[in-house]
Motif scaffolding. Structure first.
Motif, PDB file in Angstrom:
ATOM      1  N   ASP A   1       0.869  -1.176   0.000  1.00 10.90           N
ATOM      2  CA  ASP A   1       0.000   0.000   0.000  1.00 10.90           C
ATOM      3  C   ASP A   1       0.905   1.226   0.000  1.00 10.90           C
ATOM      4  O   ASP A   1       1.855   1.299   0.779  1.00 10.90           O
ATOM      5  N   THR A   2       0.610   2.170  -0.871  1.00 11.91           N
ATOM      6  CA  THR A   2       1.379   3.401  -0.949  1.00 11.91           C
ATOM      7  C   THR A   2       0.446   4.571  -0.682  1.00 11.91           C
ATOM      8  O   THR A   2      -0.542   4.758  -1.400  1.00 11.91           O
ATOM      9  N   TYR A   3       0.740   5.323   0.363  1.00 10.29           N
ATOM     10  CA  TYR A   3      -0.092   6.467   0.743  1.00 10.29           C
ATOM     11  C   TYR A   3       0.595   7.751   0.313  1.00 10.29           C
ATOM     12  O   TYR A   3       1.693   8.048   0.766  1.00 10.29           O
ATOM     13  N   ASN A   4      -0.057   8.494  -0.562  1.00 10.12           N
ATOM     14  CA  ASN A   4       0.468   9.749  -1.070  1.00 10.12           C
ATOM     15  C   ASN A   4       0.237  10.845  -0.042  1.00 10.12           C
ATOM     16  O   ASN A   4      -0.859  10.992   0.476  1.00 10.12           O
ATOM     17  N   GLU A   5       1.261  11.601   0.275  1.00 13.33           N
ATOM     18  CA  GLU A   5       1.132  12.675   1.256  1.00 13.33           C
ATOM     19  C   GLU A   5       1.171  14.064   0.626  1.00 13.33           C
ATOM     20  O   GLU A   5       0.785  15.032   1.263  1.00 13.33           O
ATOM     21  N   GLU A   6       1.641  14.175  -0.615  1.00  9.63           N
ATOM     22  CA  GLU A   6       1.710  15.476  -1.278  1.00  9.63           C
ATOM     23  C   GLU A   6       0.392  15.836  -1.949  1.00  9.63           C
ATOM     24  O   GLU A   6      -0.118  16.925  -1.761  1.00  9.63           O
ATOM     25  N   GLY A   7      -0.106  14.948  -2.762  1.00 10.84           N
ATOM     26  CA  GLY A   7      -1.367  15.164  -3.432  1.00 10.84           C
ATOM     27  C   GLY A   7      -1.293  16.151  -4.581  1.00 10.84           C
ATOM     28  O   GLY A   7      -0.214  16.511  -5.048  1.00 10.84           O
ATOM     29  N   PHE A   8      -2.461  16.597  -5.002  1.00 11.83           N
ATOM     30  CA  PHE A   8      -2.572  17.479  -6.154  1.00 11.83           C
ATOM     31  C   PHE A   8      -3.883  18.241  -6.061  1.00 11.83           C
ATOM     32  O   PHE A   8      -4.808  17.833  -5.355  1.00 11.83           O
ATOM     33  N   GLU A   9      -3.967  19.318  -6.799  1.00 11.78           N
ATOM     34  CA  GLU A   9      -5.213  20.066  -6.886  1.00 11.78           C
ATOM     35  C   GLU A   9      -5.887  19.752  -8.206  1.00 11.78           C
ATOM     36  O   GLU A   9      -5.219  19.590  -9.230  1.00 11.78           O
ATOM     37  N   ALA A  10      -7.191  19.647  -8.168  1.00 11.04           N
ATOM     38  CA  ALA A  10      -7.989  19.398  -9.369  1.00 11.04           C
ATOM     39  C   ALA A  10      -9.290  20.170  -9.226  1.00 11.04           C
ATOM     40  O   ALA A  10      -9.767  20.384  -8.102  1.00 11.04           O
TER      41      ALA A  10
END
Length: 80
Positions: free
Chosen positions: A14-23
């Motif tokens: 499992d890989t949890y993204n901590e940065e993310g993105f705006e949409a």
């Protein structure tokens, strides 16, 4: 603009993204999630292995999950 995180789940990790993105909206976030799935499969194709058992969660920073996209739903599979 809303901020989203993608969390990848497959049979190995499992890989949890901590940065993310705006949409602009959830529909745009879904397209970005599918693009991430395509990237995973590009790597798998180099090893001649495609494992459709995983999924990506689209979440916010508070952990609220807006949608889950199974890997198989990111593709149109022909000729099987």
């Amino acid at each position: 603009m809303p901020h989203y995180l993608l969390h990848l789940h497959d049979t190995q990790f499992d890989t949890y993204n901590e940065e993310g993105f705006e949409a602009p909206d959830l529909a745009a976030a879904r397209l970005i999630a599918k693009s991430s799935i395509w990237d995973v499969f590009a790597e798998e194709a180099l090893r001649s292995k495609l494992d459709f058992r995983g999924y990506i969660d689209i979440a916010d920073a508070n952990g609220r999950i807006f949608d889950s996209i199974p890997f198989k739903d990111a593709f149109t599979i022909l000729g099987l």
